[in-house]
Design a protein around this motif. Sequence first.
Motif, mmCIF file in Angstrom:
data_model
loop_
_atom_site.group_PDB
_atom_site.id
_atom_site.type_symbol
_atom_site.label_atom_id
_atom_site.label_comp_id
_atom_site.label_asym_id
_atom_site.label_seq_id
_atom_site.Cartn_x
_atom_site.Cartn_y
_atom_site.Cartn_z
ATOM 1 N N PRO A 103 38.120 41.524 33.597
ATOM 2 C CA PRO A 103 39.163 42.251 34.416
ATOM 3 C C PRO A 103 39.589 41.469 35.446
ATOM 4 O O PRO A 103 39.674 40.265 35.537
ATOM 5 N N ARG A 104 41.471 41.419 35.567
ATOM 6 C CA ARG A 104 42.399 40.219 36.094
ATOM 7 C C ARG A 104 41.106 40.822 37.822
ATOM 8 O O ARG A 104 41.407 39.410 38.581
ATOM 9 N N HIS A 105 40.921 41.597 38.477
ATOM 10 C CA HIS A 105 41.163 42.020 39.494
ATOM 11 C C HIS A 105 39.518 42.008 40.059
ATOM 12 O O HIS A 105 38.432 42.981 40.011
ATOM 13 N N GLN A 106 39.119 40.823 40.332
ATOM 14 C CA GLN A 106 37.790 40.400 40.779
ATOM 15 C C GLN A 106 37.274 39.042 41.915
ATOM 16 O O GLN A 106 38.690 39.066 41.957
ATOM 17 N N ALA A 153 33.222 41.902 31.820
ATOM 18 C CA ALA A 153 33.645 40.649 33.089
ATOM 19 C C ALA A 153 32.236 40.279 33.555
ATOM 20 O O ALA A 153 30.905 39.952 32.889
ATOM 21 N N THR A 167 35.285 33.424 37.293
ATOM 22 C CA THR A 167 35.534 34.963 36.877
ATOM 23 C C THR A 167 36.311 35.015 35.634
ATOM 24 O O THR A 167 36.695 34.244 35.794
ATOM 25 N N SER A 168 35.572 35.632 34.419
ATOM 26 C CA SER A 168 36.468 36.146 33.471
ATOM 27 C C SER A 168 36.362 37.360 33.218
ATOM 28 O O SER A 168 35.203 38.928 33.363
ATOM 29 N N ASP A 216 39.323 47.967 38.382
ATOM 30 C CA ASP A 216 39.751 48.772 37.807
ATOM 31 C C ASP A 216 39.102 48.255 36.553
ATOM 32 O O ASP A 216 39.861 47.154 35.792
#
Length: 434
Positions: A342-345, A369, A339-340, A362
Motif C-alpha cells: 500500500p502507498r501510505h506506509q 505489505a 516498504t512495499s 488505507d
Amino acid sequence: MLKGFCIASKRGEVLFLALFECNLTKALFDPFLTEVSSSPHGDPPPAFSKGGHNYVYVFRDDLYWVTVVTAGSLTEQCGHIFVVEALSQVHRVCRSLCGALTQHSITANTTLITEIIHETMSGGFLQVQSPEKLQAHIYSKPVAARETAALTSSPGLFGLEKSAPSMAAQQSAMIVDTGKRELYVDVVEKVWASVGCEGTVIRAEVTGTILMRCFLPGNPNLILTLNTPLSSTPHEGFSVGTRMSEVELGGGVNLAEGGRQLSLVTLPGQEITLARYTLSPDHPHLLPFTLSASTQQLTPSDGELRLKLTSNTGMGTVAPNVTFRTTAPPTTAAVMSQTSGPRHQTVSFNPTDKSLTWTITDFPGGSYANAFIRLVDSGGNAVVESGELEFEVSRWVCSGLRVEHVRLSPVPPSNFNKWIRYLTTSDSVSLRLT
C-alpha cells in the motif's frame, strides 16, 4: 461513602483507579477481581461482600465499573440500587464525553475520566450528574478512540455521504435532527488475541455488539433478520453458523425465527443496543491479519527486521489504520526502512524508549505489505521477540455475522436512507515474532 472506584477489563486488568482514603492501595480490588475470574457460574451478583469489603459493580461495554462501599455509611443505607444507578450514570457520562469505550480509549482518556470521577464521586460521596451539567466543569479534551477513525477519516467508506454521522454509537442521544430520515445499524466487534510466532492463534476472544439508531418520525417497529442465530445453545452435529458462548439481548428486544430475527419498537434519536455476544472458544477464529517476521545480520553491528503483513479480510474491505508496535534491541541508535505494498506506509523510531512503529493507512483487503527495517548498532544478530498489532477493519467482522433484511412497520416514506455498517477493531492483539 465510597472507599474507591475502578474500571477493569474482562481479563482482570485495572484500567483506571481512584482511591478516596489515603491508606488504601490497588489491592483493595483484588478480592473483586479474584471473584470475577474464579466464579463458576458467570459474573457474581451486582453487590456482594468479600475480604471484608462491600463491592457494587455494573458491566458495561465489556468493562467492569466497580466501587467499594464503606460499611455502615449513608451510601450503604441508601441501598445497592442507588449505587448501581450511580455507576450506570458515570458510565453514561464517560461514554458521552469520551465516545466509544474500549480498553484503549479508557487509558488514553485517564485525565478526562479523573475529572469526571472528581465531579461525580467527590471525596467518596456520590454526586448524581448528567453530561450536560458536567460539561461546564470538565476542562480536558477527549482523546478520540481509534475505532472512530475508520468511520470518520474516510468519507464514503460505508457508502455514506460526508454529512452522515460517523457511527450510531458515537452520537449523543440528546442531539436529534428532526430533518433526518435515516436508520443506522452497526455491527461492531472487538478482538483480543495472543498469536504465536508461526501465526498460530494461541487464544482469542471476540465480543460483538449490534447497535441501532433511528431518525424516523413516530415509533416504527423494527424487524432485523440475521444470517445466523443469536444463541449460546450448542447445536448437534456440524454447524455452519456462528457459535457463541454468551448472548445478551437489549431491553425490549424480542427474538424469533430460531434466534435469527430481532424485533423492537424504535425511539427517534435514541441509540439502542440490540444485542451483545461473545464468540465461543471453539469457533474458528479468523483474525483479519497475519504477520510474519524474520531477522538477519547485515553487518557485525547492524541487523535487519523483515515484516510481512497479510490481510485476510478479502476484496471489498479496507483497513483505514493498521499499526504494529514493537521494541527494538536496546543498543539500536537509529533505523532505516523500505516498504512495499500500500502507498501510505510510515516507519518511525523513538530513540528514547527504543519503540518502533510501522503504520499502514488505507490497507485494502486481500493484499499484503512489506517492511524492511535496518536496525543500526543493534548488535547484528539481535532479535525482536514480540509486538502489538492495532487495527480497524471496515465492512468485515470476525464472526461472519451479517444483517440480511431490515423491515420497518409501518413502512416509512420512500425518501429515507438505511445504513448497515460493519467494523472490527483490536482491543489487544499480541504477536510473538520468534
